[in-house]
Design a protein around this motif. Sequence first.
Motif, mmCIF file in Angstrom:
data_model
loop_
_atom_site.group_PDB
_atom_site.id
_atom_site.type_symbol
_atom_site.label_atom_id
_atom_site.label_comp_id
_atom_site.label_asym_id
_atom_site.label_seq_id
_atom_site.Cartn_x
_atom_site.Cartn_y
_atom_site.Cartn_z
ATOM 1 N N TRP A 352 40.983 -39.810 85.310
ATOM 2 C CA TRP A 352 42.415 -39.522 85.210
ATOM 3 C C TRP A 352 42.576 -38.008 85.290
ATOM 4 O O TRP A 352 41.815 -37.281 84.659
ATOM 5 N N GLU A 356 48.023 -37.890 87.516
ATOM 6 C CA GLU A 356 48.179 -39.251 86.977
ATOM 7 C C GLU A 356 48.894 -39.204 85.621
ATOM 8 O O GLU A 356 49.752 -40.028 85.343
ATOM 9 N N TYR A 357 48.535 -38.236 84.786
ATOM 10 C CA TYR A 357 49.199 -38.155 83.467
ATOM 11 C C TYR A 357 50.688 -37.865 83.633
ATOM 12 O O TYR A 357 51.522 -38.443 82.951
ATOM 13 N N THR A 360 52.335 -41.166 85.257
ATOM 14 C CA THR A 360 52.251 -42.389 84.443
ATOM 15 C C THR A 360 53.162 -42.310 83.226
ATOM 16 O O THR A 360 53.815 -43.285 82.866
#
Length: 388
Positions: A352, A356-357, A360
């Motif tokens: 990750w 992505e953080y 998401t």
Amino acid sequence: MDVVVIGAGHNGLTAAIRLARAGLDVLVVDKLPWPGGMAGYHILAGRKVGVGAYVVGVMPEELREELGLSIYVPDPIAVYELDGEYVRWWRDPKKRVEEFRERGLGDEAAAFIEKLASMNRALRRLFHKPPAEEELRADPEAAELVEKTARDILSQYLPQEYWPMFIYEHLLDQPAFYLAYFNPPEGWGYPEAGGERGIWALAESLYRKALEAGARVVLGASVEKILVKNGAVEGVLTSWGKAIEARAVLSTASPIHTLLDLVGPEHLDEEAERRLRAAAAPPAGPYKANVVLAREARLREGLQQYRESILQLPFGEAVVHGDYVTLVGEPDLEALESYVLNLRDLKALEVWGPAEYTATFNAAGAYVNHLPLTRDFLLCRPGVRLGL
Ligand SMILES: Cc1cc2nc3c(=O)[nH]c(=O)nc-3n(C[C@H](O)[C@H](O)[C@H](O)COP(=O)(O)OP(=O)(O)OC[C@H]3O[C@@H](n4cnc5c(N)ncnc54)[C@H](O)[C@@H]3O)c2cc1C
């Protein structure tokens, strides 16, 4: 509806438990299909793996008790590699002092350990709710949390090679507050529930307790807007097209997303909008590698005995649970292989990163604490015209 809680991360679930136990009608909505947010988990190669957080430390004791959460704290809590040796951070403060004494650090190390404890006491006493800056400056124990930097404190007590045990390098010139925040005297540990130990036990336990308390939890659906009329919150508009009326809306999503996207800049002071936009910088946050092996992880000689501890390695922090290794820092598998000797038994790997953080969790800038940990946000309460 009394309260809509945006986000089923540990903070959203904790708020929902408290509110529902107080008799309020509570609805929690999270865009993700799992509870726990950044402290949540999913299944990789048949195994539970954490998507973000991996240890718990700063949760107040009273809250743990109220929520009935059990945290297993390993001993030593953490092991820090320094010049090929391991410096151990023990549960017992006296052993911490001895450890430093054995390394030639005397009274200054003992004084540092006491200093951390006193700064932490001040933090818990005053930061329970956002304190006014004057309140902090007037308090002898708390004043230096905001007036001094982490570097000021560390350089007073410890040689520089020990500093990474206590704070990330990029926070050295930020308020000493962060030194206290990252180093609670009781240390860090792994949640336990239902015979399992790992960060997933936290999300599972809070989720179950929120439902038991009577909160309703909708996962996999977003709040698109916080509805505001005549300067007061009216409810939320959801991604399933329904407007839900509520007396209050409590957002645990990032303040950048909450204020700029959900509330809308039309309700913000210009200065607040400018600061939030500036904070939503391109993602620069952490990388996390989750590795599932075909058999138990076998650690390098000298480290095997500390396999329960948080391993502070030169390229990041690693935690081992049987056949599962998680690394937060540089996702450098070659470097990891010199610590996890059977890394070639790799069954599954996921990495990750900041992008992505950000996407998401709607966490602009990939800030794992939702805002930059800088002085200008520590005591900032952006002016909002809503009277929230
Ligand atoms: C790699 C990594 C490692 C970390 N390690 C640790 C650690 O070991 N220990 C530690 O204490 N902390 C750690 N952290 C930080 C910690 O995970 C977070 O600070 C914490 O989980 C935040 O919890 P929260 O409930 O406040 O927010 P979140 O967990 O971010 O929950 C907010 C929720 O709101 C949801 N949401 C956002 N926008 C909307 C919307 N419009 N509609 C509906 N839902 C929405 C999101 O999906 C999210 O689930 C780490 C973070 C990362 C990324």
